[in-house]
Design an enzyme around this catalytic site. Structure first.
Site, mmCIF file in Angstrom:
data_model
loop_
_atom_site.group_PDB
_atom_site.id
_atom_site.type_symbol
_atom_site.label_atom_id
_atom_site.label_comp_id
_atom_site.label_asym_id
_atom_site.label_seq_id
_atom_site.Cartn_x
_atom_site.Cartn_y
_atom_site.Cartn_z
ATOM 1 N N GLU A 1 -6.933 -14.849 6.242
ATOM 2 C CA GLU A 1 -5.543 -15.233 5.973
ATOM 3 C C GLU A 1 -4.935 -16.040 7.121
ATOM 4 O O GLU A 1 -3.934 -16.739 6.936
ATOM 5 C CB GLU A 1 -4.695 -13.990 5.720
ATOM 6 C CG GLU A 1 -4.563 -13.066 6.915
ATOM 7 C CD GLU A 1 -4.186 -11.651 6.503
ATOM 8 O OE1 GLU A 1 -3.142 -11.180 6.955
ATOM 9 O OE2 GLU A 1 -4.945 -11.030 5.726
ATOM 10 N N ARG B 1 0.832 -1.200 0.000
ATOM 11 C CA ARG B 1 0.000 0.000 0.000
ATOM 12 C C ARG B 1 0.870 1.256 0.000
ATOM 13 O O ARG B 1 0.609 2.214 -0.732
ATOM 14 C CB ARG B 1 -0.942 -0.010 1.215
ATOM 15 C CG ARG B 1 -2.156 -0.922 1.040
ATOM 16 C CD ARG B 1 -2.850 -1.223 2.349
ATOM 17 N NE ARG B 1 -4.104 -1.950 2.166
ATOM 18 C CZ ARG B 1 -4.173 -3.257 1.912
ATOM 19 N NH1 ARG B 1 -3.064 -3.971 1.814
ATOM 20 N NH2 ARG B 1 -5.352 -3.840 1.755
ATOM 21 N N HIS C 1 -8.470 -17.860 -3.162
ATOM 22 C CA HIS C 1 -7.157 -17.297 -2.818
ATOM 23 C C HIS C 1 -6.058 -17.974 -3.646
ATOM 24 O O HIS C 1 -6.317 -18.479 -4.730
ATOM 25 C CB HIS C 1 -6.923 -17.417 -1.316
ATOM 26 C CG HIS C 1 -7.528 -16.293 -0.537
ATOM 27 N ND1 HIS C 1 -6.854 -15.575 0.431
ATOM 28 C CD2 HIS C 1 -8.767 -15.734 -0.598
ATOM 29 C CE1 HIS C 1 -7.638 -14.641 0.927
ATOM 30 N NE2 HIS C 1 -8.812 -14.722 0.330
#
Length: 431
Positions: free
Chosen positions: A318, A38, A345
């Site tokens: 996750e 990010r 995923h």
């Protein structure tokens, strides 16, 4: 249907260390993959150069840095840090997504701001990961995307600007669809308003992470209404930021204390964070660990006795492979819910987890939205990883208590933690 294993070479298989005695270890974990990627995107869109301190260098983040370089951004090594100098974005360019969902999903809106075509492709499995709703959202914003498939490969025909405005997207397959539009939205002429319309958004903490990162760069984000985010058009300020440790990568290490008994400390665990991996503290506590967070870090202690749990992991999917591995060693049954989206995923994680736990003699069953795991004595065998880093880490956790576990293609952990095997061996004092 059982998950189909990825092809590997035998010399990539790794015997998982068995814990002969309780652990007493301190394990440092490098920076967060989610934050690093990010920050890289925002730094490339900023008005001045940024310094990312102690970013993660793994396959996913190196692919992101390489992709941004191909678009004209300068990303330079400065000791352990990355100096990012934004430049005019340009094509033609080819973006290799590898197995990185953040690269495949975060960069198409950025590519639309470039002058010229930007081609996207990646590893074979990436062509099966959900991308259609994201490409539809880009087209709804007036961005030209060419390609016959609902995912990779495709080409974004950038013309240097995006008008922006309101866009509706079904992000039930991945919260990354929302984050991608928000990250670039401040550079759109009208900003962007993203409305999620579909089943409940998975991994909400990752969207919260995106919003916080944007606000750290001075971008105004309104997230006051459910399933709606508005980003004002504005300059993106430069960053000088130290990247937090990756708490999802830390999960198998702290889980090891509960599984093998003993104590494991991870230094520099943040007191406040938007990382989804922080939820491992409450999860391990529910499974019987003693968990303590201080200024020195997170310390987890256990006796090897593990309690079964009933958990909704919708926002922290996750963590599922590691939690499932711990649950397979528990004294009672466990149910893991809210994770149907994991079928899209790196692999179909629900099928992969079920197949591999059962291969070791366990009792794991898929439900519509998760897993039911009942304890049974396990035995050693080859555990297939399906080119999925989280599956390899989960197998290492099982190997602490199950002699003879061999992890296929352990090098797949390089996606987010390149030196996993060294750190794992150090955990047991065998470096």
């Amino acid at each position: 249907m059982p998950a189909q294993p990825a092809s590997t070479t035998l010399d990539a298989d790794w015997p998982a260390p068995y814990a002969e005695e309780p652990l007493d270890a301190t394990v440092s974990v490098p920076g967060s993959k989610s934050l690093t990627n990010r920050f890289l995107v925002l730094a490339a869109l900023a008005g001045d150069e940024s310094l990312l301190r102690r970013p993660l260098r793994s396959r996913d983040t190196l692919l992101m840095a390489s992709a941004l370089r191909s678009l004209g951004t300068e990303v330079t090594d400065v000791d352990e840090d990355w100096l990012v100098r934004p430049r005019d974005l340009r094509g033609p360019a080819l973006v290799d997504c590898g197995l990185a969902g953040t690269v495949m999903r975060f960069l198409p809106p950025v590519a639309a701001l470039a002058q010229g075509p930007v081609e996207f492709d990646g590893d074979e499995h990436m062509r099966r990961r959900p991308m259609g709703p994201m490409l539809d959202a880009l087209r709804a914003l007036g961005i030209t995307v060419t390609g016959d498939a609902p995912g990779l490969p495709f080409t974004v025909e950038g013309n240097g600007h995006v008008t922006g405005g309101k866009v509706v997207v079904d992000a039930s397959a991945s919260s990354q669809f929302v984050s991608a539009l928000l990250l670039a939205g401040a550079r759109f002429e009208k900003g962007v308003t993203v409305v999620h319309d579909g089943k409940p958004l998975p991994s909400q903490p990752h969207v919260d992470m995106t919003v916080e990162a944007l606000r750290d760069t001075g971008v105004i984000v309104d997230d006051g209404d459910a399933n709606t985010w508005h980003v004002e058009p504005s300059e993106i300020h430069s960053l000088d930021v130290e990247v937090e440790p990756d708490l999802s990568n830390a999960a198998p290490f702290v889980a090891a204390a509960l599984v093998a008994g003993g104590t494991v400390t991870v230094p520099s665990w943040p007191q406040f964070t938007t990382q989804a991996g922080d939820a491992i503290r409450d999860i391990l506590d529910a499974m019987g660990a003693d968990v303590s967070l201080t200024r020195d870090g997170l310390t987890v202690s256990g006796t090897g006795q593990i309690d079964g749990v009933d958990l909704d992991l919708h926002d922290v999917g996750e963590l599922t492979p590691v939690v499932a591995a711990v649950a397979a060693l528990a004294s009672g049954p466990s149910q893991l819910r809210g994770i149907a989206h994991l079928r899209g995923h790196e692999t179909d994680r629900l099928a992969a987890i079920t197949t591999e736990i059962n291969r070791l003699g366990g009792d794991c069953r898929e439900t519509e939205d998760g897993l039911v795991i009942r304890p049974r004595p396990l035995h050693g065998d080859l555990v297939r990883t399906y080119a999925d880093h989280r599956m390899a880490m989960a197998a290492a956790v099982l190997g602490l208590r199950v002699p003879g576990v061999v992890i296929e293609n352990v090098a797949t952990t390089g996606k987010t933690l390149p030196d996993f095997t060294t750190r794992w061996s150090s955990l047991l004092g065998r470096a």
